[in-house]
Design a protein around this motif. Structure first.
Motif, mmCIF file in Angstrom:
data_model
loop_
_atom_site.group_PDB
_atom_site.id
_atom_site.type_symbol
_atom_site.label_atom_id
_atom_site.label_comp_id
_atom_site.label_asym_id
_atom_site.label_seq_id
_atom_site.Cartn_x
_atom_site.Cartn_y
_atom_site.Cartn_z
ATOM 1 N N GLU A 37 0.968 -1.305 -0.121
ATOM 2 C CA GLU A 37 -0.101 -0.034 -0.015
ATOM 3 C C GLU A 37 0.854 1.308 -0.083
ATOM 4 O O GLU A 37 1.915 1.011 0.582
ATOM 5 N N GLY A 70 0.518 5.998 -0.445
ATOM 6 C CA GLY A 70 -0.155 7.167 -0.667
ATOM 7 C C GLY A 70 -0.724 7.895 0.510
ATOM 8 O O GLY A 70 -1.522 8.739 0.551
ATOM 9 N N THR A 106 -5.267 9.617 -2.151
ATOM 10 C CA THR A 106 -5.573 8.242 -2.779
ATOM 11 C C THR A 106 -4.618 7.308 -2.689
ATOM 12 O O THR A 106 -3.462 7.655 -2.588
ATOM 13 N N SER A 122 -2.904 3.581 -2.977
ATOM 14 C CA SER A 122 -2.624 2.552 -4.064
ATOM 15 C C SER A 122 -2.318 1.103 -3.509
ATOM 16 O O SER A 122 -1.714 1.256 -2.316
ATOM 17 N N TYR A 163 -6.734 1.083 -6.455
ATOM 18 C CA TYR A 163 -6.913 2.512 -5.790
ATOM 19 C C TYR A 163 -8.030 2.738 -4.885
ATOM 20 O O TYR A 163 -9.035 2.239 -5.067
ATOM 21 N N GLN A 213 -9.789 6.193 -3.521
ATOM 22 C CA GLN A 213 -9.895 7.400 -3.358
ATOM 23 C C GLN A 213 -10.525 8.069 -2.338
ATOM 24 O O GLN A 213 -11.847 7.828 -1.986
#
Length: 123
Positions: free
Chosen positions: A6, A8, A19, A21, A80, A82
Protein backbone atom coordinates in the motif's frame (compact mmCIF):
# COMPACT_ATOMS: atom_id res chain seq x y z
CA UNK A 1 5.28 -15.34 -0.55
CA UNK A 2 2.82 -12.79 -1.82
CA UNK A 3 3.44 -9.20 -0.90
CA UNK A 4 0.86 -6.50 -1.28
CA UNK A 5 2.12 -2.96 -0.99
CA UNK A 6 0.00 0.00 0.00
CA UNK A 7 1.12 3.56 -0.64
CA UNK A 8 -0.25 7.07 -0.65
CA UNK A 9 -0.97 7.58 3.02
CA UNK A 10 -0.04 10.70 4.90
CA UNK A 11 -1.27 13.64 6.91
CA UNK A 12 -4.23 15.58 5.58
CA UNK A 13 -6.53 18.23 6.99
CA UNK A 14 -10.21 17.51 7.60
CA UNK A 15 -12.13 17.86 4.36
CA UNK A 16 -9.09 16.97 2.31
CA UNK A 17 -8.45 14.05 -0.01
CA UNK A 18 -5.94 11.25 -0.42
CA UNK A 19 -5.64 8.41 -2.89
CA UNK A 20 -4.17 5.12 -1.73
CA UNK A 21 -2.71 2.54 -4.05
CA UNK A 22 -2.37 -1.21 -3.69
CA UNK A 23 0.04 -3.16 -5.85
CA UNK A 24 1.51 -6.65 -5.92
CA UNK A 25 4.45 -8.19 -7.70
CA UNK A 26 3.93 -11.94 -7.28
CA UNK A 27 0.29 -12.16 -8.28
CA UNK A 28 -1.99 -10.52 -10.78
CA UNK A 29 -4.36 -8.35 -8.81
CA UNK A 30 -6.79 -8.47 -11.70
CA UNK A 31 -7.49 -12.12 -10.80
CA UNK A 32 -8.67 -11.32 -7.28
CA UNK A 33 -11.32 -9.46 -5.40
CA UNK A 34 -9.75 -6.70 -3.33
CA UNK A 35 -10.72 -5.28 0.01
CA UNK A 36 -9.53 -2.15 1.74
CA UNK A 37 -9.54 -2.31 5.51
CA UNK A 38 -8.50 0.08 8.24
CA UNK A 39 -7.48 -0.20 11.82
CA UNK A 40 -7.42 2.65 14.30
CA UNK A 41 -5.43 2.38 17.55
CA UNK A 42 -7.18 0.14 20.04
CA UNK A 43 -9.85 -0.89 17.56
CA UNK A 44 -10.60 -3.92 15.42
CA UNK A 45 -9.62 -3.97 11.78
CA UNK A 46 -12.71 -3.09 9.79
CA UNK A 47 -13.73 -3.33 6.18
CA UNK A 48 -13.88 -0.09 4.24
CA UNK A 49 -14.75 -1.32 0.78
CA UNK A 50 -14.54 -4.47 -1.34
CA UNK A 51 -14.59 -4.90 -5.09
CA UNK A 52 -14.75 -8.02 -7.24
CA UNK A 53 -12.09 -9.08 -9.71
CA UNK A 54 -13.90 -7.44 -12.62
CA UNK A 55 -14.08 -4.12 -10.83
CA UNK A 56 -17.83 -4.18 -10.54
CA UNK A 57 -20.30 -4.03 -7.68
CA UNK A 58 -18.21 -2.45 -4.94
CA UNK A 59 -19.51 -2.70 -1.39
CA UNK A 60 -18.82 0.23 0.90
CA UNK A 61 -19.03 0.50 4.64
CA UNK A 62 -21.73 2.95 5.66
CA UNK A 63 -19.15 5.20 7.27
CA UNK A 64 -17.46 5.94 3.94
CA UNK A 65 -20.32 5.78 1.43
CA UNK A 66 -20.40 8.83 -0.77
CA UNK A 67 -16.87 9.86 0.23
CA UNK A 68 -14.57 6.98 -0.77
CA UNK A 69 -14.26 5.46 -4.22
CA UNK A 70 -12.51 2.21 -5.08
CA UNK A 71 -11.24 1.56 -8.57
CA UNK A 72 -8.94 -0.85 -10.25
CA UNK A 73 -6.61 -0.39 -13.14
CA UNK A 74 -5.85 -3.88 -14.34
CA UNK A 75 -3.49 -2.65 -16.98
CA UNK A 76 -1.43 -1.04 -14.23
CA UNK A 77 -2.01 -3.95 -11.86
CA UNK A 78 -3.19 -1.66 -9.10
CA UNK A 79 -6.22 -0.93 -7.01
CA UNK A 80 -6.92 2.55 -5.75
CA UNK A 81 -8.88 4.02 -2.92
CA UNK A 82 -9.81 7.64 -3.45
CA UNK A 83 -10.76 9.19 -0.13
CA UNK A 84 -12.59 12.52 -0.14
CA UNK A 85 -14.06 14.72 2.55
CA UNK A 86 -11.81 13.08 5.09
CA UNK A 87 -12.72 13.25 8.75
CA UNK A 88 -10.59 12.83 11.87
CA UNK A 89 -12.35 9.52 12.50
CA UNK A 90 -10.91 8.22 9.23
CA UNK A 91 -7.48 8.24 10.88
CA UNK A 92 -6.14 4.68 10.79
CA UNK A 93 -3.69 2.33 9.14
CA UNK A 94 -5.18 1.28 5.84
CA UNK A 95 -4.60 -2.18 4.41
CA UNK A 96 -5.42 -3.85 1.14
CA UNK A 97 -6.06 -7.57 0.92
CA UNK A 98 -7.01 -10.18 -1.66
CA UNK A 99 -9.83 -12.67 -1.61
CA UNK A 100 -11.28 -15.00 -4.24
CA UNK A 101 -13.00 -13.46 -7.21
CA UNK A 102 -16.16 -12.19 -5.59
CA UNK A 103 -16.17 -9.23 -3.26
CA UNK A 104 -16.76 -9.98 0.40
CA UNK A 105 -17.04 -7.86 3.51
CA UNK A 106 -15.81 -10.72 5.69
CA UNK A 107 -12.27 -10.18 6.97
CA UNK A 108 -11.70 -13.93 7.34
CA UNK A 109 -12.20 -14.48 3.63
CA UNK A 110 -9.03 -12.55 2.77
CA UNK A 111 -5.80 -14.40 2.22
CA UNK A 112 -3.02 -11.95 1.46
CA UNK A 113 -2.48 -8.65 3.22
CA UNK A 114 -0.22 -5.68 2.86
CA UNK A 115 1.69 -3.99 5.66
CA UNK A 116 -0.54 -0.96 5.67
CA UNK A 117 -0.17 2.76 5.15
CA UNK A 118 -0.93 5.37 7.79
CA UNK A 119 -3.61 7.96 7.13
CA UNK A 120 -3.89 10.79 9.63
CA UNK A 121 -6.64 13.39 9.36
CA UNK A 122 -5.90 16.31 11.59
CA UNK A 123 -5.75 20.08 11.54
Amino acid sequence: QVNLVESGGGLVQPGGSLTLSCTASEILLEDYAIGWFRQAPGQEREIVVAIDYEGEKPFYADSVKGRFIISRSNGKKAVYLQMNALKPEDTAVYYCATSGRMATMLKGEYDYWGQGTQVTVSS
